[in-house]
Design a protein around this motif. Sequence first.
Motif, short mmCIF file in Angstrom:
data_model
loop_
_atom_site.label_atom_id
_atom_site.label_comp_id
_atom_site.label_asym_id
_atom_site.label_seq_id
_atom_site.Cartn_x
_atom_site.Cartn_y
_atom_site.Cartn_z
N TRP A 55 0.94 -1.20 0.19
CA TRP A 55 0.07 -0.04 -0.04
C TRP A 55 0.95 1.27 0.13
CZ3 TRP A 55 -4.00 1.56 4.61
CH2 TRP A 55 -4.64 2.57 3.98
N ASP A 56 0.83 2.27 -0.98
CA ASP A 56 1.67 3.18 -1.20
C ASP A 56 0.82 4.37 -0.73
OD1 ASP A 56 3.43 4.91 -1.91
OD2 ASP A 56 2.88 4.94 -3.85
N VAL A 57 0.82 4.58 0.60
CA VAL A 57 -0.13 5.67 1.15
C VAL A 57 0.76 6.76 1.68
CG1 VAL A 57 -0.04 4.26 3.58
CG2 VAL A 57 -1.94 6.22 3.30
N ARG A 58 0.51 8.01 1.20
CA ARG A 58 1.29 9.19 1.93
C ARG A 58 1.26 9.51 3.22
NH1 ARG A 58 -0.46 14.15 -2.07
NH2 ARG A 58 -2.48 12.98 -2.45
N GLU A 59 2.39 10.34 3.71
CA GLU A 59 2.73 10.10 5.03
C GLU A 59 1.40 11.12 5.85
OE1 GLU A 59 6.03 12.03 8.16
OE2 GLU A 59 6.41 11.95 6.13
N ASN A 60 0.99 11.95 5.14
CA ASN A 60 -0.11 12.81 5.86
C ASN A 60 -1.47 12.47 5.19
OD1 ASN A 60 0.39 13.56 3.11
ND2 ASN A 60 -0.07 15.91 3.57
N SER A 61 -1.70 11.26 4.93
CA SER A 61 -2.91 10.95 4.54
C SER A 61 -3.80 10.52 5.91
CB SER A 61 -2.88 9.57 3.84
OG SER A 61 -2.29 9.89 2.48
N ILE A 62 -5.16 10.52 5.64
CA ILE A 62 -6.33 10.27 6.80
C ILE A 62 -7.08 9.19 6.17
CG2 ILE A 62 -8.18 11.24 7.87
CD1 ILE A 62 -6.91 13.99 7.85
N VAL A 63 -7.17 8.00 6.78
CA VAL A 63 -7.69 7.02 6.50
C VAL A 63 -9.28 6.78 7.03
CG1 VAL A 63 -7.88 4.30 6.25
CG2 VAL A 63 -5.61 5.63 6.02
N VAL A 64 -10.35 6.88 6.28
CA VAL A 64 -11.58 7.07 6.72
C VAL A 64 -12.25 5.37 6.44
CG1 VAL A 64 -13.82 7.91 6.60
CG2 VAL A 64 -11.79 9.22 6.32
N LEU A 65 -12.74 4.83 7.54
CA LEU A 65 -13.40 3.54 7.33
C LEU A 65 -14.72 3.62 7.96
CD1 LEU A 65 -10.40 3.09 9.07
CD2 LEU A 65 -10.78 0.84 7.94
N ASP A 66 -15.58 3.11 6.89
CA ASP A 66 -16.83 2.89 7.36
C ASP A 66 -17.27 1.58 8.15
OD1 ASP A 66 -19.79 2.83 7.46
OD2 ASP A 66 -19.94 3.09 5.30
N TYR A 67 -17.75 2.07 9.56
CA TYR A 67 -17.52 0.95 10.46
C TYR A 67 -18.90 -0.02 10.03
CZ TYR A 67 -17.59 -1.61 14.95
OH TYR A 67 -17.40 -2.46 15.96
N SER A 68 -20.02 0.68 9.58
CA SER A 68 -21.19 -0.05 9.43
C SER A 68 -21.02 -1.12 8.32
CB SER A 68 -22.45 0.81 9.26
OG SER A 68 -22.08 1.60 7.97
N SER A 69 -20.21 -0.93 7.58
CA SER A 69 -19.99 -1.86 6.32
C SER A 69 -18.64 -2.72 6.36
CB SER A 69 -20.15 -1.36 4.92
OG SER A 69 -19.08 -0.35 4.78
N LEU A 70 -17.75 -2.62 7.39
CA LEU A 70 -16.69 -3.14 7.51
C LEU A 70 -16.71 -4.60 8.26
CD1 LEU A 70 -13.53 -2.38 7.21
CD2 LEU A 70 -13.67 -1.71 9.73
N SER A 71 -16.17 -5.58 7.30
CA SER A 71 -16.39 -6.95 7.81
C SER A 71 -15.12 -7.45 8.77
CB SER A 71 -16.41 -7.85 6.77
OG SER A 71 -15.31 -7.94 5.94
N LEU A 93 -13.13 6.77 12.18
CA LEU A 93 -14.33 5.64 11.83
C LEU A 93 -15.54 6.61 11.64
CD1 LEU A 93 -13.51 3.15 14.48
CD2 LEU A 93 -12.95 2.94 12.19
N ILE A 94 -16.34 6.28 10.77
CA ILE A 94 -17.66 7.00 10.41
C ILE A 94 -18.76 5.77 10.61
CG2 ILE A 94 -16.70 8.59 9.11
CD1 ILE A 94 -17.92 7.11 6.45
N ASN A 95 -19.98 6.17 10.90
CA ASN A 95 -21.22 5.37 10.82
C ASN A 95 -20.83 4.32 11.97
OD1 ASN A 95 -22.46 6.69 8.92
ND2 ASN A 95 -21.47 5.24 7.40
N CYS A 96 -20.34 4.55 13.20
CA CYS A 96 -20.30 3.63 14.21
C CYS A 96 -21.79 3.77 15.21
CB CYS A 96 -19.36 4.14 15.19
SG CYS A 96 -17.62 3.97 14.63
N PRO A 97 -22.34 2.66 15.60
CA PRO A 97 -23.41 2.80 16.45
C PRO A 97 -22.99 3.33 17.81
CG PRO A 97 -22.31 0.49 16.50
CD PRO A 97 -21.76 1.30 15.31
N SER A 98 -24.03 4.15 18.32
CA SER A 98 -23.81 4.95 19.31
C SER A 98 -23.73 4.08 20.69
CB SER A 98 -25.21 5.72 19.80
OG SER A 98 -26.30 4.76 20.14
N ASP A 99 -23.91 2.88 20.59
CA ASP A 99 -23.62 1.76 21.94
C ASP A 99 -22.40 1.05 21.73
OD1 ASP A 99 -24.68 0.25 19.97
OD2 ASP A 99 -26.05 -0.79 21.28
N ILE A 100 -21.59 1.47 20.58
CA ILE A 100 -20.33 0.74 20.37
C ILE A 100 -19.38 0.79 21.67
CG2 ILE A 100 -19.04 2.90 19.59
CD1 ILE A 100 -17.73 0.96 17.45
N SER A 101 -19.02 -0.35 21.82
CA SER A 101 -18.00 -0.71 23.15
C SER A 101 -16.85 -0.25 22.92
CB SER A 101 -18.11 -2.32 23.32
OG SER A 101 -17.03 -2.85 22.47
#
Length: 229
Positions: A55-71, A93-101
């Motif tokens: 993975w060629d990811v730049r140093e100052n990149s921000i990685v956004v992950l959709d928690y609701s669809s993440l297997s 992380l986006i789309n996390c449930p409000s009661d996430i542990s």
Amino acid sequence: MKQQESTEIILLADVSMQSNLLKESLESNLQVMVEVLPFSELKLGRHAEGASHSWDVRENSIVVLDYSSLSEEDANFYSSLKADIARPLQEVLINCPSDISFNAIFRWRDLVGVFYLQDDLRNLVKGMTKILEGEMWLSRKLAQQYIMHYRNSHSVSTSSTYQSLTKREKQIIRLLGHGASNHQIADELFVSENTVKTHLHNIFKKINAKNRLQALLWANNNIGMEELS
């Protein structure tokens, strides 16, 4: 302490109408490039013949992950990708449930932001703006849980670098170590947010931190419990 203009947001998600709409909204509101990158593409790249890295990811990149669809498979694959990268990533992380542990969140060791299913686009843009400016977007409670979990697993003594900070700089880095935002620090110390930003800029130079996440981790590695309490 605004990040460089070349900052890129990488949205790890399947290419879909929803992800394309999110990409367009973030690009138009934040004036930053957003790349939608499916896990399937990353997997193909990693297993390609002759691939020198995964993975060629730049140093100052921000990685956004959709928690609701993440297997679980994708989460484990992402963790293995991170192991090949010699530096921390800034994760949101986006789309996390409000009661996430808390335990479910703690697996993401480089978090700079958490957004929930009930958050609207306006709140997402507001939070991402703060993240691009070098702040974090975590609830105070979550930040404190995150910090205390980390500190309880490490024996920390106060470093000489911390002792060399000014009295005001010590106050600010301690509050940052408790998960406080710039606004909360300003309210606590009865100063302006611009004053807080100026002090943080000076602190970052002294402790060799490039962003708020690195400064928070530094605080938890270099300030003993007797100072933070």
